[in-house]
Scaffold this active site. Structure first.
Site, PDB file in Angstrom:
ATOM      1  N   LYS A  52      28.821  28.588  44.599  1.00  0.00           N
ATOM      2  CA  LYS A  52      28.177  29.884  44.798  1.00  0.00           C
ATOM      3  C   LYS A  52      28.961  30.914  44.004  1.00  0.00           C
ATOM      4  O   LYS A  52      30.165  30.775  43.794  1.00  0.00           O
ATOM      5  CB  LYS A  52      28.219  30.262  46.282  1.00  0.00           C
ATOM      6  CG  LYS A  52      27.170  31.256  46.692  1.00  0.00           C
ATOM      7  CD  LYS A  52      25.923  30.596  47.208  1.00  0.00           C
ATOM      8  CE  LYS A  52      24.871  31.621  47.557  1.00  0.00           C
ATOM      9  NZ  LYS A  52      23.672  31.045  48.161  1.00  0.00           N
ATOM     10  N   ASP A  64      20.195  34.810  44.838  1.00  0.00           N
ATOM     11  CA  ASP A  64      20.619  34.967  46.239  1.00  0.00           C
ATOM     12  C   ASP A  64      20.431  36.451  46.579  1.00  0.00           C
ATOM     13  O   ASP A  64      19.811  37.189  45.798  1.00  0.00           O
ATOM     14  CB  ASP A  64      22.081  34.508  46.417  1.00  0.00           C
ATOM     15  CG  ASP A  64      22.466  34.400  47.886  1.00  0.00           C
ATOM     16  OD1 ASP A  64      21.983  33.482  48.558  1.00  0.00           O
ATOM     17  OD2 ASP A  64      23.235  35.252  48.376  1.00  0.00           O
ATOM     18  N   GLY A 102      11.715  36.106  54.918  1.00  0.00           N
ATOM     19  CA  GLY A 102      11.173  36.529  56.211  1.00  0.00           C
ATOM     20  C   GLY A 102       9.692  36.864  56.121  1.00  0.00           C
ATOM     21  O   GLY A 102       8.912  36.571  57.039  1.00  0.00           O
ATOM     22  N   ALA A 119      18.218  37.736  57.608  1.00  0.00           N
ATOM     23  CA  ALA A 119      18.894  38.793  56.845  1.00  0.00           C
ATOM     24  C   ALA A 119      20.286  38.274  56.475  1.00  0.00           C
ATOM     25  O   ALA A 119      20.391  37.206  55.907  1.00  0.00           O
ATOM     26  CB  ALA A 119      18.922  40.078  57.642  1.00  0.00           C
TER      27      ALA A 119
HETATM   28  C1  PPY Z   1      20.612  29.088  48.572  1.00  0.00           C
HETATM   29  O1  PPY Z   1      19.817  28.268  49.026  1.00  0.00           O
HETATM   30  O2  PPY Z   1      21.397  29.697  49.311  1.00  0.00           O
HETATM   31  C2  PPY Z   1      20.667  29.333  47.127  1.00  0.00           C
HETATM   32  O3  PPY Z   1      21.696  29.573  46.631  1.00  0.00           O
HETATM   33  C3  PPY Z   1      19.389  29.337  46.375  1.00  0.00           C
HETATM   34  C4  PPY Z   1      19.285  28.494  45.140  1.00  0.00           C
HETATM   35  C5  PPY Z   1      20.272  27.682  44.665  1.00  0.00           C
HETATM   36  C6  PPY Z   1      20.088  26.941  43.528  1.00  0.00           C
HETATM   37  C7  PPY Z   1      18.915  27.018  42.872  1.00  0.00           C
HETATM   38  C8  PPY Z   1      17.923  27.849  43.344  1.00  0.00           C
HETATM   39  C9  PPY Z   1      18.117  28.589  44.473  1.00  0.00           C
END
Ligand code: PPY
Length: 356
Positions: free
Chosen positions: A80, A117, A188, A240
């Site tokens: 991430k 995200d 949501g 959220a």
């Molecule tokens: C998540 O599900 O929290 C994400 O980070 C979303 C995501 C991750 C990788 C590709 C597309 C969306």
């Protein structure tokens, strides 16, 4: 907690920290696990009170991605990124910052694949991909991507609610159930629409003033923020931000179950036991919301059609939650603990598959 202790105690693989001198933003890329495949996960962009909380968010979210992909039994690892904006950020600097961020992803050479995200969109993925290609998921359809991950995430959450109802009383139908949604953003909103179509009674709360009117316009019942946790409902669906299931909120809850899209809903692992002690059924967040990551990467990396992606997401969420609930019931452990055991088993399997 300081950054040094956070890093020492983290069970992930790598953390990259970059200071963007032109804007004062910090970029943190956390690679939690590449055991099952390249680390993938979205980019969260917002302001944080300090760098430590930004690093902490990146580390926790990256771990969640590993769990999400393993729960989906998908050959992808967890990572991430967080772009921590300075308080005085000038939005005219946004495009430049995203391009420099793309260059950083490119440098990582496939160790980390990004996506959207909180605070980033498919349009932002297009900009990131100008320098960060090909390691970017969920670009707009115009740019050749699968587009917004919100709708397919919302579909998965809807199936999580069905599996949760099934566990509560043997009937997965949402008809006549009262669901309270916290946050009607992209995910949501999709969830609310699916629930209405299924005949549920839907209430909502949202901190954005414009969202109140939006929700009411499709017949959702508005709940003021101060009544959110104590409102009586069948299912509370947090969609959220994280950390909202904690020592202050759990005693107030007046629901039979919690199942929603937000990442990292439990403030601490002990909060899962707090829910268990109150006999509130908790559907672990990273299973409820795995549809975005699984669906988008399935379409873009594995060539699934949207219909195939939707069917696979629905099946993955439903089957995994059934397994989690059954293990939790059989052993008298929290659903969070049960989910971790199941995911760890799949992680072991991943190691065999890849011969690592
Ligand atoms: C998540 O599900 O929290 C994400 O980070 C979303 C995501 C991750 C990788 C590709 C597309 C969306």
């Amino acid at each position: 907690m300081d950054i040094e202790s956070l890093l020492r105690e983290w069970d992930g693989e790598d953390v990259f920290l970059h200071h963007d001198a032109l804007t004062g933003a910090f970029i943190i890329v956390a690679i939690h696990s590449t055991r099952r495949g390249p680390a993938a996960g979205g980019t969260r962009m917002k302001t944080y009170p300090d760098l430590t909380s930004a690093v902490q968010d990146a580390l926790r979210l990256a771990g969640g991605m590993t769990f999400k992909f393993a729960a989906a039994d998908f050959a992808m690892g967890g990572g991430k990124a967080v772009i921590a904006l300075p308080p005085s950020f000038d939005t005219r600097e946004r495009t430049g910052l995203l391009k420099r961020y793309g260059a950083l992803i490119k440098q990582l050479g496939g160790l980390y694949y990004t996506g959207p995200d909180v605070g980033t969109s498919s349009a932002d993925m297009d900009i990131i991909a100008e320098t960060g290609a090909p390691y970017v998921f969920a670009r707009t359809p115009l740019a050749g991507g699968a587009g917004d991950s919100g709708p397919i995430t919302g579909l998965g959450v809807y199936h999580a609610l069905r599996a949760t109802c099934e566990e509560l009383d043997g009937n997965p139908s949402l008809a006549g159930r009262h669901v309270l949604i916290q946050g009607i953003g992209s995910v949501g909103w999709t969830l609310a629409g699916l629930l209405k179509d299924a005949g549920a009674e839907v209430s909502f709360s949202d901190i954005r003033p414009e969202a109140a009117e939006q929700g009411k316009s499709i017949g959702l019942r508005w709940v003021p923020a101060e009544e959110l946790y104590s409102t009586r409902c069948d299912i509370f669906a947090p969609c959220a931000l994280g950390g909202i299931l904690n020592a202050q909120t759990i005693p107030q809850l007046n629901c039979r179950a919690v199942a929603g899209a937000a990442n990292n809903q439990l403030a601490t692992p002990g909060d899962a036991d707090r829910l268990l002690a109150r006999s509130i059924l908790y559907a672990p967040d990273y299973i409820c919301n795995l549809g975005g990551a699984m669906g988008i990467t399935g379409i873009e990396a594995l060539g699934w059609t949207r219909e195939q992606a939707e069917a696979r997401v629905a099946a993955a969420v439903t089957q995994t939650l059934r397994e989690v609930f059954a293990l939790s019931r059989a052993q008298g452990i929290s659903t969070d603990r049960a989910a971790r055991r199941i995911v760890e088993r799949r992680m072991e399997k991943g190691r065999d598959v890849q011969g690592a």
